[in-house]
Design a protein around this motif. Structure first.
Motif, PDB file in Angstrom:
ATOM      1  N   ALA A  10       0.843  -1.200   0.000  1.00  0.00           N
ATOM      2  CA  ALA A  10       0.000   0.000   0.000  1.00  0.00           C
ATOM      3  C   ALA A  10       0.869   1.237   0.000  1.00  0.00           C
ATOM      4  CB  ALA A  10      -0.905   0.016   1.224  1.00  0.00           C
ATOM      5  N   LEU A  11       0.303   2.303  -0.528  1.00  0.00           N
ATOM      6  CA  LEU A  11       0.958   3.601  -0.538  1.00  0.00           C
ATOM      7  C   LEU A  11      -0.078   4.626  -0.100  1.00  0.00           C
ATOM      8  CD1 LEU A  11       3.455   5.338  -1.452  1.00  0.00           C
ATOM      9  CD2 LEU A  11       2.260   5.590  -3.647  1.00  0.00           C
ATOM     10  N   ALA A  12       0.232   5.379   0.948  1.00  0.00           N
ATOM     11  CA  ALA A  12      -0.653   6.478   1.361  1.00  0.00           C
ATOM     12  C   ALA A  12      -0.373   7.676   0.460  1.00  0.00           C
ATOM     13  CB  ALA A  12      -0.388   6.835   2.824  1.00  0.00           C
ATOM     14  N   VAL A  13      -1.400   8.134  -0.258  1.00  0.00           N
ATOM     15  CA  VAL A  13      -1.195   9.274  -1.164  1.00  0.00           C
ATOM     16  C   VAL A  13      -2.149  10.416  -0.794  1.00  0.00           C
ATOM     17  CG1 VAL A  13      -0.122   8.289  -3.219  1.00  0.00           C
ATOM     18  CG2 VAL A  13      -2.539   7.975  -2.865  1.00  0.00           C
ATOM     19  N   PRO A  14      -1.609  11.522  -0.278  1.00  0.00           N
ATOM     20  CA  PRO A  14      -2.456  12.684   0.003  1.00  0.00           C
ATOM     21  C   PRO A  14      -3.117  13.148  -1.292  1.00  0.00           C
ATOM     22  CG  PRO A  14      -0.230  12.987   0.876  1.00  0.00           C
ATOM     23  CD  PRO A  14      -0.192  11.776   0.016  1.00  0.00           C
ATOM     24  N   CYS A  15      -4.422  13.370  -1.234  1.00  0.00           N
ATOM     25  CA  CYS A  15      -5.136  13.732  -2.456  1.00  0.00           C
ATOM     26  C   CYS A  15      -6.436  14.455  -2.116  1.00  0.00           C
ATOM     27  CB  CYS A  15      -5.453  12.454  -3.257  1.00  0.00           C
ATOM     28  SG  CYS A  15      -6.370  12.746  -4.778  1.00  0.00           S
ATOM     29  N   ASP A  16      -6.587  15.647  -2.660  1.00  0.00           N
ATOM     30  CA  ASP A  16      -7.873  16.352  -2.625  1.00  0.00           C
ATOM     31  C   ASP A  16      -8.465  16.217  -4.020  1.00  0.00           C
ATOM     32  OD1 ASP A  16      -9.997  18.108  -2.726  1.00  0.00           O
ATOM     33  OD2 ASP A  16      -8.953  19.722  -1.664  1.00  0.00           O
ATOM     34  N   VAL A  17      -9.550  15.458  -4.133  1.00  0.00           N
ATOM     35  CA  VAL A  17     -10.085  15.150  -5.473  1.00  0.00           C
ATOM     36  C   VAL A  17     -10.651  16.375  -6.185  1.00  0.00           C
ATOM     37  CG1 VAL A  17     -10.594  12.738  -4.929  1.00  0.00           C
ATOM     38  CG2 VAL A  17     -12.389  14.481  -4.612  1.00  0.00           C
ATOM     39  N   THR A  18     -10.839  17.482  -5.442  1.00  0.00           N
ATOM     40  CA  THR A  18     -11.368  18.685  -6.087  1.00  0.00           C
ATOM     41  C   THR A  18     -10.266  19.549  -6.697  1.00  0.00           C
ATOM     42  OG1 THR A  18     -11.249  20.091  -4.115  1.00  0.00           O
ATOM     43  CG2 THR A  18     -13.236  18.749  -4.392  1.00  0.00           C
ATOM     44  N   ALA A  19      -9.010  19.196  -6.454  1.00  0.00           N
ATOM     45  CA  ALA A  19      -7.883  20.022  -6.901  1.00  0.00           C
ATOM     46  C   ALA A  19      -7.094  19.275  -7.974  1.00  0.00           C
ATOM     47  CB  ALA A  19      -6.986  20.378  -5.719  1.00  0.00           C
ATOM     48  N   GLU A  20      -7.079  19.832  -9.157  1.00  0.00           N
ATOM     49  CA  GLU A  20      -6.468  19.167 -10.307  1.00  0.00           C
ATOM     50  C   GLU A  20      -5.004  18.775 -10.050  1.00  0.00           C
ATOM     51  OE1 GLU A  20      -6.594  21.631 -13.798  1.00  0.00           O
ATOM     52  OE2 GLU A  20      -6.521  19.906 -15.137  1.00  0.00           O
ATOM     53  N   GLU A  21      -4.226  19.712  -9.478  1.00  0.00           N
ATOM     54  CA  GLU A  21      -2.802  19.441  -9.267  1.00  0.00           C
ATOM     55  C   GLU A  21      -2.613  18.329  -8.243  1.00  0.00           C
ATOM     56  OE1 GLU A  21      -3.998  22.610  -7.741  1.00  0.00           O
ATOM     57  OE2 GLU A  21      -4.637  22.848  -9.815  1.00  0.00           O
ATOM     58  N   SER A  22      -3.467  18.324  -7.212  1.00  0.00           N
ATOM     59  CA  SER A  22      -3.379  17.312  -6.171  1.00  0.00           C
ATOM     60  C   SER A  22      -3.667  15.924  -6.747  1.00  0.00           C
ATOM     61  CB  SER A  22      -4.370  17.641  -5.051  1.00  0.00           C
ATOM     62  OG  SER A  22      -4.388  16.632  -4.087  1.00  0.00           O
ATOM     63  N   VAL A  23      -4.679  15.846  -7.582  1.00  0.00           N
ATOM     64  CA  VAL A  23      -5.034  14.564  -8.205  1.00  0.00           C
ATOM     65  C   VAL A  23      -3.909  14.097  -9.130  1.00  0.00           C
ATOM     66  CG1 VAL A  23      -6.617  13.453  -9.830  1.00  0.00           C
ATOM     67  CG2 VAL A  23      -7.514  14.956  -8.033  1.00  0.00           C
ATOM     68  N   GLU A  24      -3.399  14.996  -9.937  1.00  0.00           N
ATOM     69  CA  GLU A  24      -2.327  14.625 -10.872  1.00  0.00           C
ATOM     70  C   GLU A  24      -1.105  14.128 -10.098  1.00  0.00           C
ATOM     71  OE1 GLU A  24      -2.594  14.493 -14.128  1.00  0.00           O
ATOM     72  OE2 GLU A  24      -4.551  15.462 -14.338  1.00  0.00           O
ATOM     73  N   ALA A  25      -0.774  14.811  -8.987  1.00  0.00           N
ATOM     74  CA  ALA A  25       0.388  14.408  -8.191  1.00  0.00           C
ATOM     75  C   ALA A  25       0.164  13.043  -7.536  1.00  0.00           C
ATOM     76  CB  ALA A  25       0.692  15.467  -7.130  1.00  0.00           C
ATOM     77  N   ALA A  26      -1.044  12.798  -7.062  1.00  0.00           N
ATOM     78  CA  ALA A  26      -1.353  11.524  -6.404  1.00  0.00           C
ATOM     79  C   ALA A  26      -1.268  10.365  -7.399  1.00  0.00           C
ATOM     80  CB  ALA A  26      -2.747  11.583  -5.782  1.00  0.00           C
ATOM     81  N   VAL A  27      -1.775  10.585  -8.590  1.00  0.00           N
ATOM     82  CA  VAL A  27      -1.716   9.530  -9.613  1.00  0.00           C
ATOM     83  C   VAL A  27      -0.273   9.310 -10.063  1.00  0.00           C
ATOM     84  CG1 VAL A  27      -2.390   8.989 -12.001  1.00  0.00           C
ATOM     85  CG2 VAL A  27      -4.104   9.804 -10.357  1.00  0.00           C
ATOM     86  N   ALA A  28       0.464  10.395 -10.256  1.00  0.00           N
ATOM     87  CA  ALA A  28       1.867  10.262 -10.668  1.00  0.00           C
ATOM     88  C   ALA A  28       2.680   9.532  -9.602  1.00  0.00           C
ATOM     89  CB  ALA A  28       2.462  11.640 -10.946  1.00  0.00           C
ATOM     90  N   GLY A  29       2.431   9.845  -8.340  1.00  0.00           N
ATOM     91  CA  GLY A  29       3.137   9.176  -7.254  1.00  0.00           C
ATOM     92  C   GLY A  29       2.830   7.695  -7.194  1.00  0.00           C
ATOM     93  N   THR A  30       1.587   7.355  -7.478  1.00  0.00           N
ATOM     94  CA  THR A  30       1.187   5.940  -7.490  1.00  0.00           C
ATOM     95  C   THR A  30       1.891   5.191  -8.616  1.00  0.00           C
ATOM     96  OG1 THR A  30      -0.982   6.530  -6.602  1.00  0.00           O
ATOM     97  CG2 THR A  30      -0.811   4.402  -7.708  1.00  0.00           C
ATOM     98  N   VAL A  31       1.912   5.796  -9.787  1.00  0.00           N
ATOM     99  CA  VAL A  31       2.551   5.142 -10.940  1.00  0.00           C
ATOM    100  C   VAL A  31       4.056   4.998 -10.704  1.00  0.00           C
ATOM    101  CG1 VAL A  31       3.058   5.402 -13.405  1.00  0.00           C
ATOM    102  CG2 VAL A  31       0.752   5.877 -12.538  1.00  0.00           C
ATOM    103  N   LYS A  32       4.633   6.012 -10.094  1.00  0.00           N
ATOM    104  CA  LYS A  32       6.071   5.935  -9.805  1.00  0.00           C
ATOM    105  C   LYS A  32       6.376   4.800  -8.833  1.00  0.00           C
ATOM    106  CE  LYS A  32       9.944   8.825  -8.381  1.00  0.00           C
ATOM    107  NZ  LYS A  32      10.357  10.037  -7.674  1.00  0.00           N
ATOM    108  N   GLU A  33       5.517   4.632  -7.849  1.00  0.00           N
ATOM    109  CA  GLU A  33       5.761   3.610  -6.821  1.00  0.00           C
ATOM    110  C   GLU A  33       5.430   2.205  -7.304  1.00  0.00           C
ATOM    111  OE1 GLU A  33       7.174   4.125  -4.072  1.00  0.00           O
ATOM    112  OE2 GLU A  33       6.731   2.422  -2.774  1.00  0.00           O
TER     113      GLU A  33
END
Ligand code: NAP
Length: 258
Positions: A74-97
């Motif tokens: 598992a990976l804990a990824v901070p994410c506010d689904v209403t914020a485009e940059e936050s979502v993009e960063a969370a998805v990118a972090g998941t793919v990286k991991e």
């Protein structure tokens, strides 16, 4: 994070080798779904805003820890689904991991059941921002990654309230109705990419932390309540689909398993 995790996927489990992104996984239904996906062999991105305990219990770190303590990934990824940059960063972090994404459970949601005439504009907008725009943003962000894997499964968590027009209108049901329209159309768009697209709602009320905090659950009789595990089992079933299986549907947790 130093790149894709190279660990051996668990064998003999239905989601072995798969990566699931669960939006709204710090508590409630999303937490139980995340645990079940991990138990089924998936590596799970546990995404939500809560990193520290607050007024409502539950954090992404506690859920991720529970999964790893049980031998999962598992990976804990901070994410506010209403914020485009936050979502993009969370998805990118998941793919990286984890090296990719195969499954999205778009579960993050807020409740507002008040009548239209007494609904403050900010409540209306919050419902649309989290429940509709949030689903749009996480879905849009993960689609290229599912396509890169040759297929996958998108699941949006909605509500039986969408069909209850005999009980009036509110911001919550309207936002979820829009999600169902979004996903039914998307199922057609993504069929050539071998991506299953479905909505999933509880058959009955799930007495989650969020439900209790909203004060909406006080008069629910026991027979109208279902355990969160019913949604978890249904989510695992839908997570296993691609476009050759169940797609373009709105499912209920208890009936899909029958
Ligand atoms: P809950 O206990 O309140 O949990 C909601 C989850 O959504 C939390 O993890 C919360 O995390 C997350 N969330 C809220 N706003 C977010 C944001 N801006 N960005 C990222 N995450 C956000 O609710 P629940 O009862 O488990 O409901 C889960 C889903 O099921 C919702 O979509 C709800 O509409 C749907 N549903 C529930 C029921 C029911 O009976 N409980 C019935 C029908 C449908 P953070 O606060 O940490 O961000």
């Amino acid at each position: 994070m130093t790149g894709p995790v190279q660990g051996k996927p668990p064998e003999g489990k239905p989601l072995a080798g798969k990566v699931a992104f669960v939006a709204g996984a710090s508590r409630g239904i999303g937490r139980t779904v995340a645990l079940a996906l991990a138990e089924a062999g998936a590596s799970v991105a546990v995404a939500a805003r809560s990193e520290q305990e607050g007024r409502v219990p539950g954090t992404i770190h506690a859920v991720a820890q529970r999964i790893t303590d049980a031998g999962g990934r598992a990976l804990a990824v901070p994410c506010d689904v209403t914020a485009e940059e936050s979502v993009e960063a969370a998805v990118a972090g998941t793919v990286k991991e984890f090296g990719g994404i195969d499954v999205l459970i778009a579960n993050a949601g807020v409740l507002w059941l008040g009548p239209v005439e007494s609904t403050p504009l900010k409540r209306w907008q919050l419902c649309l921002d989290v429940n509709l725009t949030g689903v749009f943003l996480v879905t849009r962000a993960v689609i290229p990654h599912l396509r890169a894997r040759g297929g996958g499964s998108l699941v949006a968590v909605t509500t039986g309230g969408v069909g209850m027009t005999d009980r009036g209108a509110n911001a919550y049901w309207v936002s979820k109705a829009a999600v169902e329209r979004l996903y039914l159309g998307l199922a057609v768009d993504l069929r050539p990419d071998n991506i299953a697209v479905n909505c999933l709602a509880p058959s009955r009320v799930v007495l989650t932390e969020g439900w209790a905090a909203s004060g909406a659950g006080r008069e629910i009789p026991p027979e109208a309540v279902e355990p969160p595990e019913a949604m978890a089992a249904a989510a695992v079933l839908l997570a296993r689909q691609d476009a050759s299986g169940i797609t373009g549907t709105v499912q209920r947790s208890e009936s899909i398993r029958r």
